[in-house]
Design a protein around this motif. Structure first.
Motif, PDB file in Angstrom:
ATOM      1  N   ALA A   1     -39.784  80.690   6.631  1.00 53.69           N
ATOM      2  CA  ALA A   1     -40.482  79.780   5.582  1.00 53.69           C
ATOM      3  C   ALA A   1     -39.738  79.147   4.574  1.00 53.69           C
ATOM      4  CB  ALA A   1     -41.780  80.240   5.317  1.00 53.69           C
ATOM      5  N   ALA A   2     -40.002  77.873   3.946  1.00 55.91           N
ATOM      6  CA  ALA A   2     -39.394  77.282   3.083  1.00 55.91           C
ATOM      7  C   ALA A   2     -40.466  76.775   2.289  1.00 55.91           C
ATOM      8  CB  ALA A   2     -38.332  76.418   3.651  1.00 55.91           C
ATOM      9  N   LYS A   3     -40.098  76.371   0.882  1.00 55.16           N
ATOM     10  CA  LYS A   3     -40.732  75.515   0.054  1.00 55.16           C
ATOM     11  C   LYS A   3     -40.369  73.940   0.220  1.00 55.16           C
ATOM     12  CE  LYS A   3     -41.707  74.485  -4.929  1.00 55.16           C
ATOM     13  NZ  LYS A   3     -41.373  75.022  -6.238  1.00 55.16           N
ATOM     14  N   ALA A   4     -41.093  73.162   0.882  1.00 55.22           N
ATOM     15  CA  ALA A   4     -40.772  71.817   1.426  1.00 55.22           C
ATOM     16  C   ALA A   4     -41.350  70.743   0.568  1.00 55.22           C
ATOM     17  CB  ALA A   4     -41.050  71.586   2.805  1.00 55.22           C
ATOM     18  N   THR A   5     -40.688  69.818   0.116  1.00 58.34           N
ATOM     19  CA  THR A   5     -41.155  68.553  -0.375  1.00 58.34           C
ATOM     20  C   THR A   5     -41.090  67.237   0.395  1.00 58.34           C
ATOM     21  OG1 THR A   5     -40.380  69.331  -2.525  1.00 58.34           O
ATOM     22  CG2 THR A   5     -41.029  67.089  -2.535  1.00 58.34           C
ATOM     23  N   PRO A   6     -42.438  66.559   0.453  1.00 59.09           N
ATOM     24  CA  PRO A   6     -42.297  65.277   1.389  1.00 59.09           C
ATOM     25  C   PRO A   6     -41.540  64.414   0.404  1.00 59.09           C
ATOM     26  CG  PRO A   6     -44.533  65.622   0.544  1.00 59.09           C
ATOM     27  CD  PRO A   6     -43.699  66.812  -0.086  1.00 59.09           C
ATOM     28  N   TYR A   7     -40.926  63.506   1.458  1.00 61.49           N
ATOM     29  CA  TYR A   7     -40.047  62.417   0.837  1.00 61.49           C
ATOM     30  C   TYR A   7     -40.880  61.359  -0.132  1.00 61.49           C
ATOM     31  CZ  TYR A   7     -42.205  58.672   3.996  1.00 61.49           C
ATOM     32  OH  TYR A   7     -43.074  57.882   4.397  1.00 61.49           O
ATOM     33  N   HIS A   8     -42.346  61.132   0.177  1.00 59.13           N
ATOM     34  CA  HIS A   8     -43.024  60.156  -0.592  1.00 59.13           C
ATOM     35  C   HIS A   8     -43.493  60.598  -1.894  1.00 59.13           C
ATOM     36  CE1 HIS A   8     -46.131  62.345   0.889  1.00 59.13           C
ATOM     37  NE2 HIS A   8     -47.034  61.573   0.124  1.00 59.13           N
ATOM     38  N   ASP A   9     -43.281  61.905  -2.088  1.00 58.90           N
ATOM     39  CA  ASP A   9     -44.018  62.478  -3.352  1.00 58.90           C
ATOM     40  C   ASP A   9     -43.305  63.622  -3.842  1.00 58.90           C
ATOM     41  OD1 ASP A   9     -45.444  63.297  -5.442  1.00 58.90           O
ATOM     42  OD2 ASP A   9     -47.486  63.228  -4.437  1.00 58.90           O
ATOM     43  N   PRO A  10     -42.179  63.573  -4.560  1.00 56.77           N
ATOM     44  CA  PRO A  10     -41.286  64.775  -5.101  1.00 56.77           C
ATOM     45  C   PRO A  10     -42.055  65.688  -5.713  1.00 56.77           C
ATOM     46  CG  PRO A  10     -40.726  62.803  -6.250  1.00 56.77           C
ATOM     47  CD  PRO A  10     -41.769  62.229  -5.172  1.00 56.77           C
ATOM     48  N   ASP A  11     -43.278  65.461  -6.442  1.00 56.30           N
ATOM     49  CA  ASP A  11     -44.099  66.321  -7.090  1.00 56.30           C
ATOM     50  C   ASP A  11     -45.053  67.273  -6.278  1.00 56.30           C
ATOM     51  OD1 ASP A  11     -43.281  65.289  -9.679  1.00 56.30           O
ATOM     52  OD2 ASP A  11     -44.581  63.552  -9.598  1.00 56.30           O
ATOM     53  N   LYS A  12     -45.089  67.358  -5.020  1.00 51.55           N
ATOM     54  CA  LYS A  12     -45.917  67.929  -4.023  1.00 51.55           C
ATOM     55  C   LYS A  12     -44.888  68.883  -3.453  1.00 51.55           C
ATOM     56  CE  LYS A  12     -49.924  65.320  -2.537  1.00 51.55           C
ATOM     57  NZ  LYS A  12     -50.576  64.738  -1.569  1.00 51.55           N
ATOM     58  N   ALA A  13     -45.566  70.083  -3.048  1.00 50.71           N
ATOM     59  CA  ALA A  13     -44.852  71.167  -2.488  1.00 50.71           C
ATOM     60  C   ALA A  13     -45.567  71.658  -1.328  1.00 50.71           C
ATOM     61  CB  ALA A  13     -43.926  71.987  -3.359  1.00 50.71           C
ATOM     62  N   TYR A  14     -45.131  71.685  -0.216  1.00 49.04           N
ATOM     63  CA  TYR A  14     -45.792  72.369   0.829  1.00 49.04           C
ATOM     64  C   TYR A  14     -45.124  73.674   1.232  1.00 49.04           C
ATOM     65  CZ  TYR A  14     -48.854  68.328   1.429  1.00 49.04           C
ATOM     66  OH  TYR A  14     -49.807  67.243   1.326  1.00 49.04           O
TER      67      TYR A  14
END
Length: 259
Positions: free
Chosen positions: A140-153
């Motif tokens: 697994a990985a810590k992933a950031t959506p392109y539209h919001d760099p402050d979020k992490a999934y």
């Protein structure tokens, strides 16, 4: 031949090449497990939408669920944080899987200097440090959506499907991954093919939410309302959508020996 027509022709040629490539890979592998399932077909379908946390499209979700139900499937609909590790582990419970999720890719420099390219599929779970053990295991990985760099999934990598999935798919099962980079490498579909998957459909590069949703609706409509098979429908979607503004996204189908 127009430039757009030429691109569409190249798309179809590449599609055929990708299909052939995985047929050869899957046919050459030794899985050591019988492909026969006594409980097949199960008549179950999954619609999972984690992308809706950031880009909701309830109309599309309703269309997907209703269309599959009319086709005779018992449909499980899961959204938001319900798209979790356990759901990914149990994809084999379904004959048809539709995932509307974020997807991403990354590059890692190895100790010998080589660069490894990997792609992953987001869950709907926010990142938490308790997932670090999965990260160290390359699952697994810590992933950031392109539209919001402050979020992490939390995102799952190909190794998760290879090592953590349970059960086997019924012959002819289909997984549609409506996300960026879902076919950026062959590692995820190959891992699913080793669990008996018949067909994998996805995008090879970056794609807009509008393109994801338009392509997904068109694909399902062509299969269940227009009578095309999945391969025919994917090729038709590729022709109609053409190459997007990034000039790197192609709609593609990959088949294993189960098809």
């Amino acid at each position: 031949m127009s430039r757009r027509t030429s691109r569409n022709a190249r798309r179809v040629v590449l599609l055929a090449a990708i299909v052939l490539a995985l047929i050869l890979v899957a046919g050459a592998s030794r899985w050591g497990v019988s492909d026969t399932r006594g409980d097949c077909p199960r008549g179950r379908a999954l619609v999972a939408d984690a992308l809706g946390l950031d880009f909701p499209n309830p109309g599309l979700d309703s269309f997907l669920v209703e269309t599959l139900e009319k086709a005779g499937y018992i449909v499980d609909y899961v959204n938001g944080t319900g798209v979790d590790l356990e759901l990914y582990r149990r994809l084999t419970d379904y004959d048809v899987v539709i995932l509307r999720v974020h997807g991403g890719k990354g590059e890692v420099k190895l100790p010998d200097g080589r660069v490894a390219v990997v792609n992953g599929l987001f869950t709907g779970l926010p990142w938490d440090d308790r997932y670090q053990e999965l990260m160290w295991k390359w699952l697994a990985a810590k992933a950031t959506p392109y539209h919001d760099p402050d979020k992490a999934y939390l995102a799952v990598l190909p190794g998760f499907f290879a090592k953590e999935m349970q059960g086997r798919f019924c012959p002819g099962s289909v997984v549609v991954v409506a996300s960026c980079f879902s076919l950026y490498t062959y590692e995820i579909p190959v891992a699913l093919a080793q669990r008996g998957l018949g067909m994998y459909i996805g995008w090879t590069g970056p794609v807009t939410v509008q393109e994801i949703d338009e392509g997904l609706r068109m694909l399902v409509d062509l299969v269940y309302n227009k009578g095309l098979n999945w391969t025919e429908a994917a090729i038709e979607v590729g022709k109609k959508l053409g190459t997007n503004e990034y000039n790197s996204t192609l709609y593609a189908v990959i088949l294993s020996r189960q098809s």
